[in-house]
Motif scaffolding. Structure first.
Motif, mmCIF file in Angstrom:
data_model
loop_
_atom_site.group_PDB
_atom_site.id
_atom_site.type_symbol
_atom_site.label_atom_id
_atom_site.label_comp_id
_atom_site.label_asym_id
_atom_site.label_seq_id
_atom_site.Cartn_x
_atom_site.Cartn_y
_atom_site.Cartn_z
ATOM 1 N N ALA A 186 1.471 13.993 -7.733
ATOM 2 C CA ALA A 186 2.037 15.466 -7.048
ATOM 3 C C ALA A 186 1.397 14.897 -5.786
ATOM 4 O O ALA A 186 1.514 15.763 -4.483
ATOM 5 N N ASP A 187 -0.098 14.628 -4.954
ATOM 6 C CA ASP A 187 -0.723 14.800 -4.121
ATOM 7 C C ASP A 187 0.736 13.549 -2.921
ATOM 8 O O ASP A 187 0.305 13.631 -1.771
ATOM 9 N N THR A 188 1.086 12.629 -3.603
ATOM 10 C CA THR A 188 1.226 11.931 -2.116
ATOM 11 C C THR A 188 3.304 11.153 -2.489
ATOM 12 O O THR A 188 3.556 10.547 -2.001
ATOM 13 N N ASN A 189 3.564 11.723 -4.018
ATOM 14 C CA ASN A 189 4.945 10.885 -4.320
ATOM 15 C C ASN A 189 5.698 9.740 -4.588
ATOM 16 O O ASN A 189 6.033 9.370 -4.927
ATOM 17 N N GLY A 190 4.029 9.372 -4.692
ATOM 18 C CA GLY A 190 3.787 8.075 -5.065
ATOM 19 C C GLY A 190 4.293 6.859 -4.117
ATOM 20 O O GLY A 190 4.773 7.190 -3.209
ATOM 21 N N PHE A 191 4.944 5.816 -4.996
ATOM 22 C CA PHE A 191 4.451 4.748 -3.854
ATOM 23 C C PHE A 191 6.380 4.951 -3.176
ATOM 24 O O PHE A 191 6.877 5.153 -4.624
ATOM 25 N N ASP A 192 6.284 4.751 -2.298
ATOM 26 C CA ASP A 192 8.014 4.523 -2.094
ATOM 27 C C ASP A 192 8.876 2.830 -2.710
ATOM 28 O O ASP A 192 8.377 2.065 -1.870
ATOM 29 N N GLU A 193 9.207 3.385 -2.909
ATOM 30 C CA GLU A 193 10.243 2.276 -3.566
ATOM 31 C C GLU A 193 11.167 1.563 -2.704
ATOM 32 O O GLU A 193 11.183 0.704 -2.568
ATOM 33 N N ASN A 194 10.939 2.423 -1.065
ATOM 34 C CA ASN A 194 12.258 1.688 -0.183
ATOM 35 C C ASN A 194 11.151 0.089 0.477
ATOM 36 O O ASN A 194 12.329 -0.740 0.552
ATOM 37 N N PHE A 195 10.217 -0.174 -0.680
ATOM 38 C CA PHE A 195 9.381 -0.882 0.642
ATOM 39 C C PHE A 195 9.342 -1.898 -1.507
ATOM 40 O O PHE A 195 9.389 -2.379 -2.454
ATOM 41 N N LYS A 196 10.288 -3.488 -0.836
ATOM 42 C CA LYS A 196 11.284 -4.260 -1.878
ATOM 43 C C LYS A 196 9.583 -5.207 -1.848
ATOM 44 O O LYS A 196 9.099 -5.699 -0.974
ATOM 45 N N ARG A 197 9.069 -6.122 -3.206
ATOM 46 C CA ARG A 197 8.367 -7.118 -3.367
ATOM 47 C C ARG A 197 6.738 -7.276 -2.830
ATOM 48 O O ARG A 197 5.568 -6.645 -3.298
ATOM 49 N N TYR A 198 6.659 -7.763 -1.311
ATOM 50 C CA TYR A 198 5.359 -7.697 -0.561
ATOM 51 C C TYR A 198 5.455 -7.278 0.473
ATOM 52 O O TYR A 198 6.040 -7.500 1.600
ATOM 53 N N GLY A 199 4.383 -5.945 0.458
ATOM 54 C CA GLY A 199 4.254 -6.077 2.400
ATOM 55 C C GLY A 199 4.024 -4.767 2.616
ATOM 56 O O GLY A 199 5.660 -3.987 2.706
ATOM 57 N N TYR A 200 3.217 -4.405 3.476
ATOM 58 C CA TYR A 200 3.355 -2.548 3.728
ATOM 59 C C TYR A 200 2.987 -2.215 3.286
ATOM 60 O O TYR A 200 2.926 -0.713 3.142
ATOM 61 N N GLU A 201 3.507 -1.811 1.863
ATOM 62 C CA GLU A 201 3.573 -0.396 0.755
ATOM 63 C C GLU A 201 2.141 0.264 0.777
ATOM 64 O O GLU A 201 2.092 1.244 0.827
ATOM 65 N N ASP A 202 1.280 -0.609 1.022
ATOM 66 C CA ASP A 202 -0.097 -0.203 0.621
ATOM 67 C C ASP A 202 -0.697 0.217 2.230
ATOM 68 O O ASP A 202 -1.639 1.353 2.104
ATOM 69 N N CYS A 203 0.055 -0.232 3.176
ATOM 70 C CA CYS A 203 -0.239 0.930 4.626
ATOM 71 C C CYS A 203 0.521 1.856 4.862
ATOM 72 O O CYS A 203 -0.457 2.963 4.896
ATOM 73 N N ASP A 204 1.298 1.972 4.067
ATOM 74 C CA ASP A 204 2.547 3.028 4.370
ATOM 75 C C ASP A 204 1.446 4.168 3.098
ATOM 76 O O ASP A 204 1.690 5.384 3.281
ATOM 77 N N MET A 205 1.256 4.072 1.582
ATOM 78 C CA MET A 205 0.121 4.453 0.386
ATOM 79 C C MET A 205 -1.021 5.251 1.593
ATOM 80 O O MET A 205 -1.439 6.064 1.090
ATOM 81 N N GLU A 206 -1.558 4.777 2.475
ATOM 82 C CA GLU A 206 -2.515 4.797 3.077
ATOM 83 C C GLU A 206 -2.654 6.285 3.477
ATOM 84 O O GLU A 206 -3.080 6.698 4.026
ATOM 85 N N THR A 207 -1.543 5.256 4.381
ATOM 86 C CA THR A 207 -0.932 6.821 5.527
ATOM 87 C C THR A 207 -1.284 7.957 4.751
ATOM 88 O O THR A 207 -1.009 9.164 5.589
ATOM 89 N N ARG A 208 -0.217 7.996 4.181
ATOM 90 C CA ARG A 208 0.295 9.387 2.842
ATOM 91 C C ARG A 208 -0.867 9.552 2.485
ATOM 92 O O ARG A 208 -0.879 11.542 1.791
#
Length: 181
Positions: free
Chosen positions: A96-118
């Motif tokens: 509810a707070d973040t809408n979850g992990f952005d599934e446009n990130f595939k496999r490896y890289g930057y999904e953690d940076c994106d989540m930190e931002t959100r």
């Protein structure tokens, strides 16, 4: 996201997300839950990674005293502002707070940076618990699967480009521009 949603549907208060190549100490989960119960303003928190021999057994790992070598003195901080995404816990409001992990990130890289931002945009916190170590075998999936390893660079570059197109920068952006002062 699917596993997190299933845990929320099952009415879990906290959800542990962990890579398959780590080892947890017997008290790791309890200590992470205790942190979540005492710090309601944090949405995501991780244990601290301690690199271990990839061939160590669980019995051998837990026989080694917990490693607090990153804690230099009793006055050292107990938290670090950068969580480790190999072993983290979230509360049941995460989606509810973040809408979850952005599934446009595939496999490896930057999904953690994106989540930190959100997480920052949600007004909640994230951190690493320095006194809660876990054994990290460091990317054993990649090291044992050459085809997967060879494709990692490609996905990292694609994710980096997606992150830049999404946020306009090549790192976790300064989010102060999103808040009215």
């Amino acid at each position: 996201n699917k596993g997190i949603n299933l845990a929320i549907a099952d009415k879990c208060d906290y959800i542990l997300v962990a890579n398959i190549d780590i080892l947890l100490r017997p008290d790791t989960i309890d200590r992470m839950v205790s942190f979540g119960e005492s710090k309601q303003d944090y949405l995501l928190w991780s244990a601290r990674d301690v690199e271990i021999d990839p061939d160590i057994t669980y019995k051998e790992y837990i026989s080694i005293p917990a490693d607090y070598s990153s804690i230099e003195s009793p006055d050292s901080p107990l938290l670090d502002s950068t969580p480790h995404y190999s072993c983290f816990m979230i509360r049941n409001t995460f989606m509810a707070d973040t809408n979850g992990f952005d599934e446009n990130f595939k496999r490896y890289g930057y999904e953690d940076c994106d989540m930190e931002t959100r997480i920052k945009l949600s007004g909640r916190g994230s951190c690493k618990l320095l006194l809660v170590p876990f054994g990290d075998r460091v990317s054993q999936t990649v090291k044992q699967d050459k085809v997967y390893a060879d494709s990692m660079h490609e996905s990292f570059i694609a994710n980096r480009n997606y992150f830049i197109s999404k946020w306009g920068v090549d790192k976790t952006p300064d989010i102060s521009k999103y808040f009215k002062r």
